[in-house]
Scaffold this motif. Structure first.
Motif, PDB file in Angstrom:
ATOM      1  N   THR A 189       8.197  40.452  29.407  1.00 31.17           N
ATOM      2  CA  THR A 189       9.517  40.292  28.814  1.00 31.17           C
ATOM      3  C   THR A 189      10.563  40.541  29.880  1.00 31.17           C
ATOM      4  O   THR A 189      11.088  41.641  30.003  1.00 31.17           O
ATOM      5  N   ILE A 190      10.805  39.541  30.708  1.00 26.51           N
ATOM      6  CA  ILE A 190      11.707  39.754  31.813  1.00 26.51           C
ATOM      7  C   ILE A 190      12.765  38.665  31.884  1.00 26.51           C
ATOM      8  O   ILE A 190      13.959  38.933  31.847  1.00 26.51           O
ATOM      9  N   GLU A 191      12.312  37.413  31.953  1.00 28.85           N
ATOM     10  CA  GLU A 191      13.284  36.344  32.193  1.00 28.85           C
ATOM     11  C   GLU A 191      13.843  35.822  30.858  1.00 28.85           C
ATOM     12  O   GLU A 191      13.496  36.298  29.779  1.00 28.85           O
ATOM     13  N   LEU A 192      14.685  34.839  30.959  1.00 27.54           N
ATOM     14  CA  LEU A 192      15.472  34.337  29.829  1.00 27.54           C
ATOM     15  C   LEU A 192      14.633  34.005  28.589  1.00 27.54           C
ATOM     16  O   LEU A 192      14.877  34.521  27.503  1.00 27.54           O
ATOM     17  N   MET A 193      13.634  33.168  28.779  1.00 27.77           N
ATOM     18  CA  MET A 193      12.855  32.684  27.637  1.00 27.77           C
ATOM     19  C   MET A 193      12.197  33.824  26.878  1.00 27.77           C
ATOM     20  O   MET A 193      12.259  33.902  25.653  1.00 27.77           O
TER      21      MET A 193
END
Lengths: 258, 242
Positions: A189-193
């Motif tokens: 759970t890091i980038e935009l999506m």
């Protein structure tokens, strides 16, 4: 019905949620930028080795480069993300809390980014190779006739022309890589999506209705789509501008010649 | 200055140079002529290692050229002007002329630019220092290429059919520059060409090649007026008729 929509849109007024999404966007851009930059460096080396290591002594390197390029280019990125998450070693320096991420997240970020770099570099290697092949054979001869050695020939004469020829393709690859980075949502759970998906999965808390509604899906994924679109469309406008300028220069040259 | 001893060259099974022996003296202007496919270009390209002879010796300035020393030897002694000009399209004219002097010969950028301006004057293109080569006509590009060769200040310049890719109306401007060089400089010139009038004008010696062999050599006078070889007579008969 209307209440559900206004509740969904209301989520986007929460500064905490916006900041969360914005940080995700930032990670998306940074991860993609790193993947492209390292991809260009690694890809250039691979392309040079694949194109020019013909002497029997170094042929083994050429075979290795061919294998690397073809394996990564012809298998899905998601596969390599999963493989790297399991097998990729992480240096201690990355196994720490940083950028507001937990240790688990930074570790996963590193592993998944490696997969993205491996994949992107193989694609960029072929782009650079196209650029190298577009440089006229006479350029090598001119360089040799002046006494440039192989490395000097590449640095001063061949690579600048090769890169110039593939700038539009490389920029297009940046767009592709930004979209490809959304695959990382599968493991961390890091980038935009991934962050948008994360918010959606807990939307019942944030929207105040106690349920996750269809309108939440539209609003949150719509928001993600809009952000990807804005970034990538801006980039593709740059590509278009560069292409148009080149075409104009080429036709100006033709008319000047005629 | 340049010695070719028993040079043989194969491209696969094709025997393109057959025991070629040639001695170009310092300051000499040698013109190599002959029908297409006779090995003229290959001979010249052996002189700067663009082609590696299958057997035989290339001796430049007293030093035998081999796989280890060819880069430095070529850098120090020879320059080349190509049929297709081969200017660097990503660099403007000035940087085309100064790249090798600065990066290879250790000349300061300022000095290299002065030299470049001098030779741009020699070829009559002083006003083109900051344009890109692709915006120039073929004749202009070839004159820039000659200036680039001069900027290295080597004792030898090799010309591989320098006017063959040019439009007829620009050939003369290139030939004029080469005539000027031949008459005013002490540079050793080896020129492959089909321009017989030019050959006659500048050559100290004309070498006729056919089928990978040198079959006649001599002064222009001897070559054009009473060639002993029958093939040369035929060749001259064919091209001098138009």
């Amino acid at each position: 019905m209307m209440e559900e929509w206004s509740a969904s849109l209301g989520m986007l007024q929460s500064s905490a949620i916006l900041l969360y999404i914005l940080k995700g966007t930032l990670f998306t851009v940074i991860i993609s930028a790193i993947a492209v930059i390292l991809g260009v460096i690694l890809g250039s080396v691979l392309a040079l080795v694949r194109n020019y290591c013909h002497s029997p002594r170094y042929r083994i390197f050429r075979y290795a480069a061919v294998a690397y390029i073809e394996i990564f280019r012809n298998t899905p990125l998601l596969l390599w993300i999963f493989i790297c998450v399991v097998f990729c070693p992480v240096p201690d320096i990355f196994a720490h809390r940083m950028f507001g991420l937990t240790t688990v997240e930074t570790t996963l970020l590193f592993k998944a980014s490696i997969a993205l770099i491996l994949f992107t570099s193989s694609v960029i290697a072929e782009i650079v190779r196209g650029g190298l092949n577009s440089v006229a054979a006479g350029q090598f001869e001119a360089a040799a006739s002046q006494g440039f050695n192989t490395v000097q020939t590449m640095v001063y004469i061949i690579l600048p022309q090769a890169f110039r020829n593939v700038v539009p393709t490389l920029l297009s690859q940046i767009i592709t890589t930004i979209k490809d980075s959304s695959y990382l949502a599968n493991v961390a759970t890091i980038e935009l999506m991934s962050r948008v998906r994360q918010i959606l999965s807990t939307a019942n808390i944030y929207n105040g209705t106690g349920n996750i509604n269809v309108s939440d899906v539209f609003v949150l994924y719509g928001c993600a789509a809009a952000i990807y679109f804005i970034i990538n469309f801006a980039l593709s406008l740059v590509v278009r501008h560069i292409n148009a300028r080149r075409k104009a220069a080429a036709s100006a040259y033709r008319t000047a010649k005629a | 200055m340049i010695k070719l001893e028993h040079i043989n060259k194969f491209f696969g099974d094709l025997h393109v140079l057959k025991d070629v022996n040639l001695h170009v003296k310092e300051g000499e202007k040698m013109v190599i002529v002959g029908p297409s496919g006779s090995g003229k270009s290959t001979t010249v390209r052996c002189m700067n290692y663009l082609e590696v002879p299958t057997s035989g010796k290339v001796i430049i300035d007293g030093e035998e050229m081999n796989a280890r020393n060819h880069i430095k030897l070529v850098r120090r002694t020879t320059s080349m002007v190509f049929q297709q000009f081969n200017l660097y399209p990503h660099l403007d004219v000035m940087r085309n002329l100064t790249l090798a002097p600065i990066k290879l010969h250790g000349v300061s950028p300022k000095e290299a630019e002065e030299t470049a301006r001098h030779y741009l004057n020699v070829v009559g293109l002083a006003d083109k220092a900051h344009v890109y080569p692709t915006t120039l006509s073929g004749g202009q590009q070839q004159r820039i290429a000659i200036a680039r060769a001069l900027c290295a200040k080597t004792k030898i310049i090799l010309f591989d059919e320098p006017t063959s890719a040019l439009d007829p109306e620009t050939i003369q401007e290139v030939l004029d520059v080469m005539v000027k060089l031949a008459e005013e400089s002490n540079i050793t010139m080896v020129i492959v060409t089909h321009e017989m009038g030019f050959a006659r004008q500048v050559a100290d010696r004309i070498v006729f090649m056919e089928d990978g062999m040198i079959i006649e050599e001599g002064t222009p006078d001897h070559f054009f007026n009473n060639p002993s070889n029958e093939r040369v007579q035929q060749f001259l008969g064919k091209i001098l008729r138009h």
